[in-house]
Design an enzyme around this catalytic site. Structure first.
Site, PDB file in Angstrom:
ATOM      1  N   ASP A   1       0.830  -1.212   0.000  1.00 53.92           N
ATOM      2  CA  ASP A   1       0.000   0.000   0.000  1.00 53.92           C
ATOM      3  C   ASP A   1       0.866   1.266   0.000  1.00 53.92           C
ATOM      4  O   ASP A   1       0.482   2.295  -0.570  1.00 53.92           O
ATOM      5  CB  ASP A   1      -1.030  -0.007   1.136  1.00 53.92           C
TER       6      ASP A   1
ATOM      7  N   GLU B   1       2.952   5.860  -3.078  1.00 48.96           N
ATOM      8  CA  GLU B   1       4.000   6.715  -3.652  1.00 48.96           C
ATOM      9  C   GLU B   1       3.869   6.831  -5.159  1.00 48.96           C
ATOM     10  O   GLU B   1       3.994   7.914  -5.719  1.00 48.96           O
ATOM     11  CB  GLU B   1       5.390   6.178  -3.281  1.00 48.96           C
TER      12      GLU B   1
ATOM     13  N   HIS C   1       1.272   9.251  -6.119  1.00 50.07           N
ATOM     14  CA  HIS C   1       1.723  10.652  -6.113  1.00 50.07           C
ATOM     15  C   HIS C   1       2.228  11.041  -7.500  1.00 50.07           C
ATOM     16  O   HIS C   1       2.007  12.157  -7.974  1.00 50.07           O
ATOM     17  CB  HIS C   1       2.829  10.873  -5.082  1.00 50.07           C
TER      18      HIS C   1
ATOM     19  N   TYR D   1       0.478  20.511  -3.048  1.00 51.97           N
ATOM     20  CA  TYR D   1       0.728  19.750  -1.816  1.00 51.97           C
ATOM     21  C   TYR D   1       0.674  20.659  -0.584  1.00 51.97           C
ATOM     22  O   TYR D   1       1.650  20.802   0.172  1.00 51.97           O
ATOM     23  CB  TYR D   1       2.086  19.054  -1.909  1.00 51.97           C
TER      24      TYR D   1
ATOM     25  N   GLU E   1      -2.824  13.552  -0.717  1.00 51.82           N
ATOM     26  CA  GLU E   1      -2.525  12.446   0.193  1.00 51.82           C
ATOM     27  C   GLU E   1      -3.618  11.385   0.187  1.00 51.82           C
ATOM     28  O   GLU E   1      -3.345  10.180   0.129  1.00 51.82           O
ATOM     29  CB  GLU E   1      -2.340  12.965   1.624  1.00 51.82           C
TER      30      GLU E   1
ATOM     31  N   ASP F   1      -4.146  -2.815  -2.327  1.00 51.12           N
ATOM     32  CA  ASP F   1      -3.962  -3.699  -1.163  1.00 51.12           C
ATOM     33  C   ASP F   1      -5.224  -3.678  -0.332  1.00 51.12           C
ATOM     34  O   ASP F   1      -5.268  -3.084   0.747  1.00 51.12           O
ATOM     35  CB  ASP F   1      -2.779  -3.205  -0.318  1.00 51.12           C
TER      36      ASP F   1
ATOM     37  N   ASP G   1      -7.374  -4.730   3.901  1.00 56.93           N
ATOM     38  CA  ASP G   1      -7.806  -4.011   5.114  1.00 56.93           C
ATOM     39  C   ASP G   1      -7.877  -2.529   4.797  1.00 56.93           C
ATOM     40  O   ASP G   1      -7.432  -2.089   3.731  1.00 56.93           O
ATOM     41  CB  ASP G   1      -6.814  -4.259   6.258  1.00 56.93           C
TER      42      ASP G   1
ATOM     43  N   GLU H   1       0.545  -0.818   7.455  1.00 61.38           N
ATOM     44  CA  GLU H   1       0.577  -1.783   8.574  1.00 61.38           C
ATOM     45  C   GLU H   1       1.669  -2.839   8.422  1.00 61.38           C
ATOM     46  O   GLU H   1       2.200  -3.317   9.437  1.00 61.38           O
ATOM     47  CB  GLU H   1      -0.793  -2.456   8.769  1.00 61.38           C
TER      48      GLU H   1
ATOM     49  N   ASP I   1       3.386  20.493   8.374  1.00 61.74           N
ATOM     50  CA  ASP I   1       3.055  19.473   7.359  1.00 61.74           C
ATOM     51  C   ASP I   1       2.199  20.078   6.251  1.00 61.74           C
ATOM     52  O   ASP I   1       1.211  19.499   5.792  1.00 61.74           O
ATOM     53  CB  ASP I   1       2.365  18.259   7.986  1.00 61.74           C
TER      54      ASP I   1
ATOM     55  N   HIS J   1      -1.084  15.301   5.884  1.00 65.64           N
ATOM     56  CA  HIS J   1      -1.182  13.907   6.337  1.00 65.64           C
ATOM     57  C   HIS J   1      -2.163  13.766   7.489  1.00 65.64           C
ATOM     58  O   HIS J   1      -2.426  12.648   7.946  1.00 65.64           O
ATOM     59  CB  HIS J   1       0.192  13.399   6.792  1.00 65.64           C
TER      60      HIS J   1
HETATM   61  O1  LIG Z   1       2.089   9.467   3.418  1.00 61.63           O
HETATM   62  C1  LIG Z   1       3.284   9.308   3.205  1.00 61.63           C
HETATM   63  N1  LIG Z   1       3.969  10.085   2.345  1.00 61.63           N
HETATM   64  O2  LIG Z   1       3.356  11.127   1.742  1.00 61.63           O
HETATM   65  C2  LIG Z   1       4.048   8.204   3.922  1.00 61.63           C
HETATM   66  C3  LIG Z   1       3.448   6.825   3.729  1.00 61.63           C
HETATM   67  C4  LIG Z   1       4.580   5.903   4.190  1.00 61.63           C
HETATM   68  C5  LIG Z   1       5.740   6.870   4.509  1.00 61.63           C
HETATM   69  C6  LIG Z   1       5.377   7.604   5.792  1.00 61.63           C
HETATM   70  C7  LIG Z   1       4.244   8.513   5.386  1.00 61.63           C
HETATM   71  C8  LIG Z   1       5.511   7.972   3.455  1.00 61.63           C
HETATM   72 ZN   LIG Z   2       1.926  10.639   0.479  1.00 65.28          ZN
END
Ligand SMILES: O=C(NO)[C@]12CC[C@H](CC1)C2
Ligand SMILES: [Zn+2]
Length: 308
Positions: free
Chosen positions: A143, A148, A151, A162, A171, A182, A185, A190, A230, A235
């Site tokens: 996942d 990524e 993105h 962003y 996000e 995935d 769940d 996880e 952030d 996030h």
């Molecule tokens: O959301 C993220 N990046 O924008 C993540 C997902 C797994 C890592 C930690 C946080 C990158």
């Molecule tokens: Zn991300």
């Protein structure tokens, strides 16, 4: 390329065995996949715990086409899951790589030192090793890999800025496509999050508040649009559209949801789209593809999180 194609075998981050598409040349095998229906390749590198200035790093090779070492685990999963995500976008939408133009999908593992993060850095993916407590090798979660690479899809389609609401949508769309790939769940990350603590996750789409995210507009967090904030809590506030996605998928099913999320991302959303714009884009996409009953279900899913 046919003469160079090979199938290797490797051990993933979680100790699982899997086949990998490799490339044979000069008496060695590379994690370099030339089998996909696109002009580009899927290439996986070891950044040798270097930083951004040493990217992409070194090809991951093995003379026996067997990638079983501890150091090779992160590369095996980055490579395998990148192929899985390519297949998802190609098989479902006919999309040729993240840009629909057959660009190479490049991943570098062992980025930095004990780096608890992963990212799309504009032209490739990078994966840290984690510090072994908060994360283990981050490419070990399909996942996260889907997150990524999505993105990259977003950056070549809606180009959601962003920060603030558009950033939280950026996000959320990555988490939603991470779920589509995935779907065992509603949890995010996880498989590699806190290896010493079973059952927890980085985020939950069904219950965002479990990991400190809002699940309703009433609890939108007005954080500063700075690195420390952030970028307005991209996030954090993604919990709200994530919950709307959870509501939507439960109402209309995964297959229809995939269609409307892809159409919204590629046809309707723009760089400055807000949560309300996303609701409208998804309702319109549902109307376009499946009619008013589905569109009404999507509207209700967003109403439930306080977005109109
Ligand atoms: O959301 C993220 N990046 O924008 C993540 C997902 C797994 C890592 C930690 C946080 C990158
Ligand atoms: Zn991300």
């Amino acid at each position: 390329n046919k003469v160079h194609e090979a199938t290797g075998t490797g051990t993933g981050v979680l100790g699982d065995q899997k086949s990998v598409n490799t490339y044979y040349a000069n008496n060695t095998y590379y994690l370099y996949d030339v089998t996909k229906p696109m002009s580009g390749v899927i290439a996986t590198y070891d950044n040798n715990n270097g930083g951004q200035y040493s990217l992409p790093g070194y090809y991951v090779t093995d003379s026996g086409n067997t990638f079983y070492s501890e150091r090779q685990k992160a590369a095996v999963d980055a490579h395998y899951y990148a192929g899985e995500v390519f297949d998802f976008y190609y098989d479902n939408f006919g999309r040729e790589s993240y840009d629909d133009n057959g660009s190479d999908i490049v991943s570098s593992v062992h980025f930095g030192n004990n780096y608890n993060n992963a990212a799309w850095v504009g032209n490739q993916m990078i994966y840290g090793d984690g510090d072994g407590s908060t994360f283990t090798y981050l490419s070990g979660a399909d996942d996260i890999v889907a997150h990524e690479l999505t993105h990259a899809v977003t950056d070549t389609t809606a180009e959601l800025v962003y920060e603030n609401q558009s950033g939280a949508l950026n996000e959320s769309f990555s988490d939603v496509f991470g779920y589509f790939v995935d779907n065992e769940d509603w949890l995010m990350g996880e498989d590699v999050y806190t290896p010493g603590v079973p059952g927890d996750a980085l985020r939950s789409m069904s219950n965002p508040t479990q990991y400190g995210q809002p699940a309703h507009m009433d609890n939108y967090q007005n954080l500063p649009n700075t690195e420390q904030g952030d970028w307005g809590g991209v996030h954090t506030n993604s919990g709200i559209p994530n919950k709307a996605a959870y509501n939507t998928i439960n109402a209309i099913g995964q297959s229809k949801a995939e269609g409307i999320y892809y159409r919204a991302l590629t046809v309707y959303l723009t760089p400055s789209s807000t949560f309300s714009d996303a609701r409208q884009a998804l309702v319109q996409s549902a109307q376009d593809l499946y009619g008013s009953t589905t569109a009404n279900s999507v509207a209700s899913a967003w109403n439930s999180v306080g977005v109109y």
